[in-house]
Enzyme design. Structure first.
Site, PDB file in Angstrom:
ATOM      1  N   HIS A 180       0.679  -0.989   0.030  1.00  0.00           N
ATOM      2  CA  HIS A 180      -0.196  -0.175   0.255  1.00  0.00           C
ATOM      3  C   HIS A 180       0.157   1.370   0.528  1.00  0.00           C
ATOM      4  O   HIS A 180       2.166   0.723  -0.229  1.00  0.00           O
ATOM      5  CB  HIS A 180      -1.142  -0.056   1.147  1.00  0.00           C
ATOM      6  CG  HIS A 180      -0.176   0.114   2.541  1.00  0.00           C
ATOM      7  ND1 HIS A 180       0.050   0.915   3.213  1.00  0.00           N
ATOM      8  CD2 HIS A 180      -0.026  -0.521   3.195  1.00  0.00           C
ATOM      9  CE1 HIS A 180       0.650   0.987   3.893  1.00  0.00           C
ATOM     10  NE2 HIS A 180       0.368  -0.142   4.763  1.00  0.00           N
ATOM     11  N   ALA A 181       0.117   2.410   0.621  1.00  0.00           N
ATOM     12  CA  ALA A 181       1.043   3.683  -0.092  1.00  0.00           C
ATOM     13  C   ALA A 181       2.389   3.841   0.861  1.00  0.00           C
ATOM     14  O   ALA A 181       3.478   4.138   0.387  1.00  0.00           O
ATOM     15  CB  ALA A 181       0.181   4.568   0.956  1.00  0.00           C
TER      16      ALA A 181
END
Length: 249
Positions: A180-181
């Protein structure tokens, strides 16, 4: 003006600040919040709203943001959300000191995706033109896992002229939420520190957005490839970061 640069930890390697001009203060502040997760040392300054709590843009807000972003001789890249935000920015730059205006670039880029891509490039020490290019090359509208993605073209870092090695490895993501980010940003910054071209499952590993679009989940294996003078070092560092769960697990 909502100036969000105060919380940044500036470092010598960061040469470019970002100004985010939006009709909505919440949108500008939220985009700064998102980008800061991936670029903690970059001056990120929101110039959102009309200056009176409403929707719109403000000449004074943008002017102060540009001055803050270029403080100390830094360059700055400005991202805008709608047409009149661009007009306001252009007006500010037309009347700005010539030295300041010469250090500012205005991106033709998607607001959120461009800000994230630009922030990560600025965090890795990119020049104003490099940060601008990162913003303008940010993809938009095809970010869901499984969507067709054009073949990526990794950009060799400065100093890399001929690959000296081409290495590959299989690594397994330990993070429950996958790539994810935050881990994507950590990985992209890590790759940016080596004279090597690195891909993960065929996408440019220096692009946080390309990494996130892979939709890699926890427990999934990916193929990492590296070439260039520091290919081995880059591959080893990336494997260690994956094994360490990017500090999350």
């Amino acid at each position: 003006m909502s100036v969000s640069a105060a919380g940044s930890r500036e470092q010598p390697g960061v040469r470019v600040g970002l100004v985010l001009v939006s009709h909505s203060r919440r949108l500008a502040d939220g985009t700064v919040e998102l980008a800061r997760q991936m670029a903690p040392d970059v001056p990120l300054i929101a110039a959102g709203g009309d200056g009176h709590g409403g929707l719109g843009t403000s000449y004074d807000e943008v002017e102060r943001a540009v001055v803050a972003a270029t403080d100390g001789g830094r360059s700055a890249v400005v991202l805008v959300d709608l047409g009149s935000a661009l007009l306001t920015t252009d007006s500010v730059l037309e009347l700005a000191d010539g030295d300041v205006a010469a250090r500012v670039r205005v991106a033709d880029a998607p607001f959120v995706e461009g800000a994230v891509a630009a922030a990560v490039r600025a965090q890795t020490g990119g020049s104003a033109d490099e940060v601008l290019a990162a913003a303008e090359q940010a993809p938009v509208g095809r970010g869901r896992a499984g969507d067709a993605v054009p073949d990526p073209v990794p950009v060799p870092p400065a100093g890399v002229h001929e690959p000296r090695a081409h290495l590959t490895a299989q690594v397994t993501l330990r993070n429950p939420l996958g790539l994810h980010a935050r881990p994507a940003a950590v990985l992209a910054r890590l790759v940016g520190g080596f004279e090597a071209v690195v891909t993960v499952d065929g996408v440019n590993a220096s692009s946080v957005l390309e990494l996130m679009k892979l939709g890699v989940t926890g427990g999934q294996s990916v193929t990492v490839a590296a070439s260039g003078p520091q290919a081995r070092a880059a591959l080893d560092a990336l494997a260690a970061a994956v094994e360490g769960g990017f500090g999350e697990v």
